[in-house]
Design an enzyme around this catalytic site. Structure first.
Site, PDB file in Angstrom:
ATOM      1  N   HIS A 167      -5.944  -6.697  -0.721  1.00 28.47           N
ATOM      2  CA  HIS A 167      -4.989  -5.635  -0.373  1.00 28.47           C
ATOM      3  C   HIS A 167      -3.972  -6.244   0.179  1.00 28.47           C
ATOM      4  CE1 HIS A 167      -3.644  -1.617  -0.458  1.00 28.47           C
ATOM      5  NE2 HIS A 167      -3.646  -1.528   0.957  1.00 28.47           N
TER       6      HIS A 167
ATOM      7  N   SER B 163       0.843  -1.110  -0.100  1.00 28.02           N
ATOM      8  CA  SER B 163      -0.089  -0.139  -0.160  1.00 28.02           C
ATOM      9  C   SER B 163       0.924   1.199   0.174  1.00 28.02           C
ATOM     10  CB  SER B 163      -1.084  -0.129   1.180  1.00 28.02           C
ATOM     11  OG  SER B 163      -2.018   0.744   1.119  1.00 28.02           O
TER      12      SER B 163
ATOM     13  N   ASP C  42      -8.200  -6.756  -4.794  1.00 23.71           N
ATOM     14  CA  ASP C  42      -8.204  -5.276  -4.029  1.00 23.71           C
ATOM     15  C   ASP C  42      -8.858  -4.143  -4.708  1.00 23.71           C
ATOM     16  OD1 ASP C  42      -7.102  -3.403  -2.642  1.00 23.71           O
ATOM     17  OD2 ASP C  42      -5.019  -3.479  -3.370  1.00 23.71           O
TER      18      ASP C  42
END
Ligand SMILES: *[C@@H]1O[C@H](CO)[C@@H](O)[C@H](O)[C@H]1NC(C)=O
Ligand SMILES: *[C@@H]1O[C@H](CO)[C@@H](O)[C@H](O)[C@H]1NC(C)=O
Ligand SMILES: *[C@@H]1O[C@H](CO)[C@@H](O)[C@H](O)[C@H]1NC(C)=O
Ligand SMILES: *[C@@H]1O[C@H](CO)[C@@H](O)[C@H](O)[C@H]1NC(C)=O
Ligand SMILES: *[C@@H]1O[C@H](CO)[C@@H](O)[C@H](O)[C@H]1NC(C)=O
Length: 452
Positions: free
Chosen positions: A431, A167, A371
């Site tokens: 994610h 991320s 994601d």
């Protein structure tokens, strides 16, 4: 994980921490019997800025740590804690219930978790002016930490060193890798820097936002009307970014999320196939702080009902570590970490990835199929913007299927690699790739670090 969004002016969750501390005081721990060698410490990276790191030596039964790579893991946010979330929820030896993790990366590497930027996890600042406000500061702080780490752990200077990230951690990993590459060239940091892996990474925020609509539409999570609304707000984000109005872009990004939430009956941004955000993500306080009142309320109620990771970190873990200042709570400063990076949040770093590729640094991009917040289409979109000369050859290649174990018939991922760029499409993962597909994530780490 874990883009932590702009926080409303009076962040509420830190206020809950004293309560949680109270709840967790004196908790009994059942440490597993087999613990490997560990080390941890603070490094003062700037005046009033103290960064915490935690090292686990590999527990591979057949190989000494010196024969295996060292992997540094960087969490997102900014403000998400590597020593907490990445360690206990993703790749470390134990889960947040202190149960052994079968797919821990420790079996094939030593692991270095660093709580960065300062203010994240157990890292802290003494002065609110000491928070990092841009990527350059994040990277230069990390150079101070890595210099101190490798000077005091000379055994690791020749061990291949890789940075893995998730991320916003990917954006930091790109900036940090470029500075580290230069420092190694100049001889100011002695380490065997061997590559960087960018997982579900916030490299080009606008490409993520622009692909949200088409991705959701193709997955039956938007109708025509919803797609039009999402596209409309995405265009406004694009416009703000083109005008370099980054603060406004961050606000519009939040607005885009709310439009999506409304039109999808509250899709989970971290894994579109699960309805609510995984409890673990909620608990870690890394989830988007939605300005949505209902969401906020849910979050806080959940916090009060029990917050496994926070209780673990502020209870048994700080007791074990012994060096955490008494008045520092794990994660308490992280909303400030995010707010201070607000201006930087929507800025792209595609050109940094280009510089890394140009310099010959091995770059791996990996992304979870499910994601939304950093969807795969958006990653492919910024990849096409690279000016790296190898790109056209890379694009002409066909991908190859991967299986997480040789007996399985189920495709776990696809991979494509040319020269020093590799891309992994990880199937059935959102994610948090190692949380969702532990076997495949471990296999990928072994492939990236040249162990398979
Ligand atoms: C492992 O490697 C380190 C560093 O090279 C060395 O000091 C140590 O003796 C080795 N341990 C074993 C068990 O071989
Ligand atoms: C971990 O591996 C052991 C032994 O292979 C197995 O019995 C156990 O179910 C696994 N645990 C999980 C959570 O997959
Ligand atoms: C910095 O903050 C820590 C934690 O709050 C505290 O223990 C320490 O005394 C402070 N140092 C200074 C110089 O104020
Ligand atoms: C870096 O690691 C590789 C792989 O183990 C090794 O061949 C190489 O000699 C190391 N380089 C340095 C400078 O230690
Ligand atoms: C970098 O990637 C190339 C191509 O996959 C590979 O041959 C090389 O061994 C990698 N280097 C390191 C240090 O991982």
């Amino acid at each position: 994980m874990e883009l932590v969004p702009r926080v409303p002016s009076a962040p509420r969750w830190p206020l809950l921490l004293p309560l949680l501390l109270g709840l967790s005081a004196g908790a009994a721990i059942d440490w597993p019997t087999e613990e490997g060698k560990e080390a941890w410490d603070y490094v003062t990276v700037r005046k009033d800025a103290h960064m915490f790191w935690w090292l686990y030596y590999s527990t591979n039964p057949c190989k000494n740590f010196s024969e295996l790579p060292l992997v540094m893991w960087l969490q997102g946010g900014p403000g998400g804690s590597s020593t907490g979330f990445g360690n206990f929820e993703e790749i470390g030896p134990l889960s947040s219930n202190l149960k052994p993790r079968n797919t821990t990366w420790l079996q094939s590497a030593s692991l270095l978790f660093v709580d960065n930027p300062v203010g994240t996890g157990f890292s802290y600042v003494n002065d609110s002016n000491a928070y990092a406000k841009d990527l350059a500061t994040v990277a230069s702080d990390m150079m101070v930490l890595l210099k101190a780490f490798f000077s005091s752990h000379k055994d690791f200077q020749t061990v291949p060193f890789y940075i893995f990230s998730e991320s916003y951690g990917g954006k930091m990993a790109a900036g940090i890798s470029l500075e580290l590459y230069k420092a190694v060239q100049q001889g100011t940091i002695k380490c065997n820097f061997s590559g960087v892996a960018l997982g579900d990474s916030w490299i080009s925020p606008v490409d993520s936002v622009m692909s949200w609509g088409p991705y959701l539409y193709s997955m039956s999570l938007l109708d025509d009307k919803g797609l039009a609304e999402v596209s409309n707000v995405a265009e406004r984000v694009l416009d703000a970014i083109n005008k370099e109005q980054y603060k406004e872009a961050t606000q519009l990004w939040e607005e885009a999320e709310m439009v999506i939430e409304k039109n999808t009956d509250g899709v989970n941004f971290y894994n579109i196939l699960t309805k609510s955000t995984p409890t673990s993500a909620m608990e870690s306080g890394l989830e988007f702080l939605r300005s949505h009142l209902v969401r906020l309320c849910q979050r806080h109620v959940r916090h009060l009902e029990g917050d496994t990771l926070s209780q673990l970190m502020n209870g048994p873990i700080r007791k074990k570590l012994k060096i955490i200042p008494e008045d520092i709570s794990w994660g308490a400063q992280s909303p400030k970490v995010f707010m201070n990076m607000e201006e930087d949040f929507m800025k792209p770093v595609v050109s940094i990835v280009d510089e890394l590729l140009e310099a010959g640094v091995n770059v791996t991009v990996y992304n979870g199929q499910l994601d939304l917040i950093v969807d795969t289409m958006g990653q492919e979109a910024w990849l096409r913007k690279l000016t790296w000369p190898g790109l056209s050859k890379f694009s002409q290649l066909k991908w190859k299927a991967l299986y997480s174990n040789p007996k399985s018939l189920e495709t776990s991922a696809f991979v494509k690699a040319y020269k020093n760029l590799a891309f992994y499409w990880i199937l059935r993962a959102g994610h948090m790739v190692p949380s969702d597909q532990g076997d495949m994530a471990l296999k990928m780490m072994r492939l990236v670090t040249q162990q398979e």
